[in-house]
Design an enzyme around this catalytic site. Structure first.
Site, PDB file in Angstrom:
ATOM      1  N   ASP A  88      -7.685  -7.211   1.173  1.00  0.00           N
ATOM      2  CA  ASP A  88      -6.819  -7.242   2.349  1.00  0.00           C
ATOM      3  C   ASP A  88      -7.565  -6.592   3.501  1.00  0.00           C
ATOM      4  O   ASP A  88      -8.448  -5.764   3.281  1.00  0.00           O
ATOM      5  CB  ASP A  88      -5.513  -6.478   2.105  1.00  0.00           C
ATOM      6  N   ASP A 137       0.866  -1.171   0.000  1.00  0.00           N
ATOM      7  CA  ASP A 137       0.000   0.000   0.000  1.00  0.00           C
ATOM      8  C   ASP A 137       0.908   1.227   0.000  1.00  0.00           C
ATOM      9  O   ASP A 137       1.970   1.214   0.620  1.00  0.00           O
ATOM     10  CB  ASP A 137      -0.885  -0.049   1.252  1.00  0.00           C
TER      11      ASP A 137
END
Length: 376
Positions: free
Chosen positions: A271, A92
């Site tokens: 996720d 990320d």
């Protein structure tokens, strides 16, 4: 990176696919355990591989940048070598973490100045240096730098933020083209759709992201407090626009039910910290509902934690024993619960894949959603 679709459900938009990178194959739909600071909390890499067996895990640019710092990761030869993980990793970009620091950050066109949650030092993330940091970390899939808007969010703010995220995307792409790879494998780049819970903004952003021509695309700014129905509505809008021949990643989602419903809308990758965070608080997810293992009702229940579970902890330990570990605050209890929950999440997406391939996903999904709503 290559993506192929192996099967499409006839009664929903669910699809079973396969992503291939230099670190191996990722069968979709997939759940990525969150390894924020180069570790899936409480789980050895050996347990992660042998018991939970994910094709890919997630790391976080913000946290890895602060600790251990990118220069150390570079010296180790990249994140894979640093943490001894030879499968896929996605990072990320840190946009969500910067969002969560709302009291300690300032957003401008240039980027975001923020105050470290560790020592109070000031740092700046820009689209350009976030791309460089992710080159140094060396994940197989890297994310564009974006602004994640809160919920609820004023329409005008959401619109301004979305356009800035698009401009930042262009800067990310331009800088990546000038920033060489640091290791002997390729990195795939995913842009991120924003637009809060406004349908017209989500459509506009999805079209902009689709036109960027990336090998995969992500949906951000959801699972930030909005009702599940709004999440599903926005996901549906976006998936109807994003190209079908590219994987779709819904960031930060979510509960087992959220995952199944979004698979049905055409999402391939997920996720969330929920399986690990909730495990540390004594909540176990199962196919028949959720268990609060701290409850007194389990004190004399000597049956296995989960007879249907796929990991060794599910049958080697009893509910009574696990409750005891939580009662006396033993670390082992949190580790057992974490392995169980991650094993269940991976079982869930792999069962979803099996039913997509078999052609009965919708029927199975509806049955599972009803079962998992139970509190045991």
């Amino acid at each position: 990176m290559k993506f192929e679709i192996n099967a499409q459900d006839s009664q929903s938009k669910a699809r079973a696919g396969k992503i291939t990178t230099d670190h191996g194959v990722i069968e979709t739909p997939i759940f990525m355990p969150v390894g924020t600071v180069a570790t899936v909390k409480g789980v050895h890499q050996r347990e992660l591989k042998d018991e939970i067996n994910p094709d890919i895990i997630l790391g976080n640019t913000y946290h890895l940048y602060l600790r251990p710092q990118t220069k150390i990761i570079e010296k180790a030869g990249g994140l894979h070598k640093f943490m001894n993980w030879d499968r896929n990793i996605l990072t990320d970009s840190g946009g969500y973490q910067v969002y969560s620091l709302s009291a300690n950050r300032k957003i401008k066109e240039e980027g975001v100045k923020f105050k470290s949650h560790i020592d109070g030092s000031y740092h700046t993330f820009t689209p350009e240096n976030v791309m460089e940091i992710q080159r140094s970390i060396g994940a197989d899939i890297i994310m564009a730098f974006d602004e994640c808007t809160p919920y609820p969010c004023d329409y005008n703010y959401a619109k301004r933020s979305m356009h800035m995220t698009h401009r930042w995307l262009d800067r990310c792409i331009n800088h990546l083209e000038k920033t060489p790879l640091k290791y002997n494998y390729n990195q795939a780049f995913f842009p991120i759709v924003q637009g809060s819970t406004y349908t017209d903004l989500r459509k506009q952003s999805a079209e902009y992201i689709a036109n960027a021509g990336a090998v995969g695309n992500a949906i951000g700014g959801l699972s930030v407090g909005e009702p599940a129905e709004e999440m599903y509505a926005m996901t549906d809008v976006v998936c109807s626009i994003l190209p079908e021949d590219k994987p779709r990643y819904l960031m930060g989602v979510g509960t087992p039910i959220n995952i199944l419903e979004n698979i049905a809308l055409g999402v391939d990758m997920f996720d969330c910290v929920m399986p690990t965070r909730n495990a540390r608080n004594g909540m176990l997810f199962t196919a028949h509902g959720t268990i609060n293992i701290k409850n007194l009702k389990w004190a004399e229940d000597f049956s296995p934690i989960d007879e249907m579970g796929i990991t060794f902890v599910d049958t080697e330990y009893s509910k009574a024993y696990l409750r005891h570990l939580f009662t006396v605050n033993e670390l082992l209890g949190k580790q057992i619960a974490t392995i169980h929950n991650l094993g269940f999440y991976l079982w869930l997406v792999r069962e979803a894949r099996k039913h997509i391939l078999a052609g009965d996903f919708r029927t199975w999904k509806d049955m599972m959603v009803k079962q998992m709503n139970n509190r045991l």
